[in-house]
Design a protein around this motif. Structure first.
Motif, mmCIF file in Angstrom:
data_model
loop_
_atom_site.group_PDB
_atom_site.id
_atom_site.type_symbol
_atom_site.label_atom_id
_atom_site.label_comp_id
_atom_site.label_asym_id
_atom_site.label_seq_id
_atom_site.Cartn_x
_atom_site.Cartn_y
_atom_site.Cartn_z
ATOM 1 N N VAL A 1 0.849 -1.187 0.000
ATOM 2 C CA VAL A 1 0.000 0.000 0.000
ATOM 3 C C VAL A 1 0.890 1.243 0.000
ATOM 4 N N LEU A 2 0.338 2.344 -0.471
ATOM 5 C CA LEU A 2 1.072 3.608 -0.422
ATOM 6 C C LEU A 2 1.323 4.020 1.023
ATOM 7 N N GLU A 3 2.494 4.597 1.264
ATOM 8 C CA GLU A 3 2.833 5.064 2.607
ATOM 9 C C GLU A 3 2.222 6.458 2.807
ATOM 10 N N VAL A 4 0.894 6.472 2.961
ATOM 11 C CA VAL A 4 0.173 7.741 2.969
ATOM 12 C C VAL A 4 0.521 8.630 4.156
ATOM 13 N N GLN A 5 1.056 8.037 5.230
ATOM 14 C CA GLN A 5 1.441 8.860 6.372
ATOM 15 C C GLN A 5 2.637 9.753 6.057
ATOM 16 N N LYS A 6 3.291 9.502 4.916
ATOM 17 C CA LYS A 6 4.404 10.349 4.476
ATOM 18 C C LYS A 6 3.941 11.457 3.533
ATOM 19 N N LEU A 7 2.638 11.492 3.258
ATOM 20 C CA LEU A 7 2.080 12.485 2.337
ATOM 21 C C LEU A 7 1.324 13.578 3.097
ATOM 22 N N VAL A 8 1.439 14.819 2.598
ATOM 23 C CA VAL A 8 0.608 15.907 3.082
ATOM 24 C C VAL A 8 0.049 16.642 1.863
ATOM 25 N N LEU A 9 -1.263 16.790 1.817
ATOM 26 C CA LEU A 9 -1.933 17.466 0.711
ATOM 27 C C LEU A 9 -2.212 18.911 1.118
ATOM 28 N N ILE A 10 -1.693 19.858 0.343
ATOM 29 C CA ILE A 10 -1.863 21.266 0.693
ATOM 30 C C ILE A 10 -2.395 22.045 -0.510
ATOM 31 N N PRO A 11 -3.675 22.404 -0.492
ATOM 32 C CA PRO A 11 -4.225 23.238 -1.566
ATOM 33 C C PRO A 11 -3.957 24.717 -1.295
ATOM 34 N N ILE A 12 -3.830 25.476 -2.372
ATOM 35 C CA ILE A 12 -3.827 26.926 -2.275
ATOM 36 C C ILE A 12 -5.279 27.368 -2.432
ATOM 37 N N LEU A 13 -5.822 27.925 -1.366
ATOM 38 C CA LEU A 13 -7.239 28.309 -1.360
ATOM 39 C C LEU A 13 -7.455 29.566 -2.180
ATOM 40 N N ARG A 14 -8.645 29.684 -2.778
ATOM 41 C CA ARG A 14 -9.776 28.782 -2.572
ATOM 42 C C ARG A 14 -9.899 27.789 -3.708
ATOM 43 N N ALA A 15 -9.266 28.135 -4.839
ATOM 44 C CA ALA A 15 -9.449 27.333 -6.050
ATOM 45 C C ALA A 15 -8.895 25.919 -5.914
ATOM 46 N N GLY A 16 -7.946 25.713 -4.997
ATOM 47 C CA GLY A 16 -7.366 24.385 -4.833
ATOM 48 C C GLY A 16 -8.210 23.435 -4.016
ATOM 49 N N GLU A 17 -9.266 23.950 -3.392
ATOM 50 C CA GLU A 17 -10.081 23.100 -2.521
ATOM 51 C C GLU A 17 -10.722 21.913 -3.249
ATOM 52 N N PRO A 18 -11.298 22.096 -4.453
ATOM 53 C CA PRO A 18 -11.852 20.920 -5.138
ATOM 54 C C PRO A 18 -10.794 19.871 -5.473
ATOM 55 N N MET A 19 -9.557 20.301 -5.696
ATOM 56 C CA MET A 19 -8.487 19.333 -5.948
ATOM 57 C C MET A 19 -8.273 18.464 -4.711
ATOM 58 N N LEU A 20 -8.249 19.094 -3.536
ATOM 59 C CA LEU A 20 -8.100 18.342 -2.289
ATOM 60 C C LEU A 20 -9.253 17.364 -2.109
ATOM 61 N N THR A 21 -10.468 17.820 -2.324
ATOM 62 C CA THR A 21 -11.638 16.966 -2.168
ATOM 63 C C THR A 21 -11.540 15.730 -3.053
ATOM 64 N N GLY A 22 -11.135 15.921 -4.303
ATOM 65 C CA GLY A 22 -11.018 14.801 -5.230
ATOM 66 C C GLY A 22 -9.982 13.787 -4.793
ATOM 67 N N ILE A 23 -8.800 14.266 -4.399
ATOM 68 C CA ILE A 23 -7.723 13.345 -4.027
ATOM 69 C C ILE A 23 -8.040 12.622 -2.722
ATOM 70 N N LEU A 24 -8.719 13.308 -1.795
ATOM 71 C CA LEU A 24 -9.079 12.655 -0.532
ATOM 72 C C LEU A 24 -10.080 11.525 -0.719
ATOM 73 N N ARG A 25 -10.795 11.536 -1.830
ATOM 74 C CA ARG A 25 -11.687 10.399 -2.113
ATOM 75 C C ARG A 25 -10.875 9.131 -2.372
ATOM 76 N N THR A 26 -9.681 9.305 -2.922
ATOM 77 C CA THR A 26 -8.800 8.174 -3.186
ATOM 78 C C THR A 26 -7.886 7.881 -2.004
ATOM 79 N N LEU A 27 -7.416 8.944 -1.341
ATOM 80 C CA LEU A 27 -6.473 8.794 -0.220
ATOM 81 C C LEU A 27 -7.055 9.451 1.027
ATOM 82 N N PRO A 28 -8.113 8.869 1.596
ATOM 83 C CA PRO A 28 -8.825 9.527 2.710
ATOM 84 C C PRO A 28 -8.001 9.669 3.981
ATOM 85 N N TYR A 29 -6.907 8.919 4.110
ATOM 86 C CA TYR A 29 -6.121 8.982 5.340
ATOM 87 C C TYR A 29 -4.891 9.875 5.210
#
Length: 206
Positions: A64-92
């Motif tokens: 499995v991907l080592e998701v604890q080594k990942l941090v998702l950081i959107p630039i608001l506000r336009a980046g928020e939908p990008m975060l939402t989409g990726i969190l559907r795949t990597l919710p943790y």
């Protein structure tokens, strides 16, 4: 290094974003879908770890991907939908936020809010739909480096060659994965042909 997607589905979805008839809700959902696809391309070689799961036939060791080594950081506000989409795949995966605003007269950006978790030994996926001059992205990367990020990868939907070049010159160690590189910037520093203001279109504001 920068890499433009060659995925025909991604190109199809980018053109849906360009269409002025695309409603705000569909616009957001399309950004989410593009983001999930380019994130999967970006993480294709990311480190995996072995874990044991319980399957219908009993315990099984899997990668499995080592998701604890990942941090998702959107630039608001336009980046928020990008975060939402990726969190559907990597919710943790952990998340942080940067809020930046572009001065329409100078085309320069200003950071006015941040909330990021500890970044030491972490890979940051920096989420920003539009790379015009590259100024806000450069400033965001500089800030995240000051917070100790081990590696920063920029995920973007649309960009101009001038902005991509500027980011690469300022931060040659940052990889850029982008859905579409357009023709140029115009004299007002807008991407051409572009798709308009991603934040306004996603959230139905002017």
């Amino acid at each position: 290094m920068y890499k433009e997607s060659t995925n025909v589905v991604v190109k199809h979805l980018v053109n849906r974003l360009r269409d002025v008839r695309t409603a705000p809700n569909e616009f957001r959902l399309t950004i989410e879908e593009i983001s999930r696809i380019i994130a999967s391309e970006t993480l294709n070689d990311f480190k995996t770890i072995t874990t044991n799961i319980e399957t219908w036939q009993g315990p099984l060791d899997v990668q499995v991907l080592e998701v604890q080594k990942l941090v998702l950081i959107p630039i608001l506000r336009a980046g928020e939908p990008m975060l939402t989409g990726i969190l559907r795949t990597l919710p943790y995966a952990r998340s942080g936020f940067l809020a930046m605003k572009r001065d329409e007269k100078t085309a320069e950006s200003k950071l006015f809010y941040e909330n990021v978790p500890p970044l030491e030994d972490k890979t940051v996926l920096l989420l920003d739909p539009m790379v015009a001059t590259g100024g806000s992205l450069i400033d965001a990367i500089t800030y995240l480096k000051s917070k100790g990020a081990k590696k920063i990868i920029s995920l973007n939907i649309l960009g101009a060659p001038e902005g991509i070049d500027a980011v690469q010159k300022a931060h040659p160690d940052v990889d850029i994965y982008i859905a579409q590189i357009d023709e140029r910037l115009d004299d007002k520093k807008y991407i051409r042909p572009g798709l308009g203001d991603a934040g306004d279109r996603a959230f139905n504001t002017n």
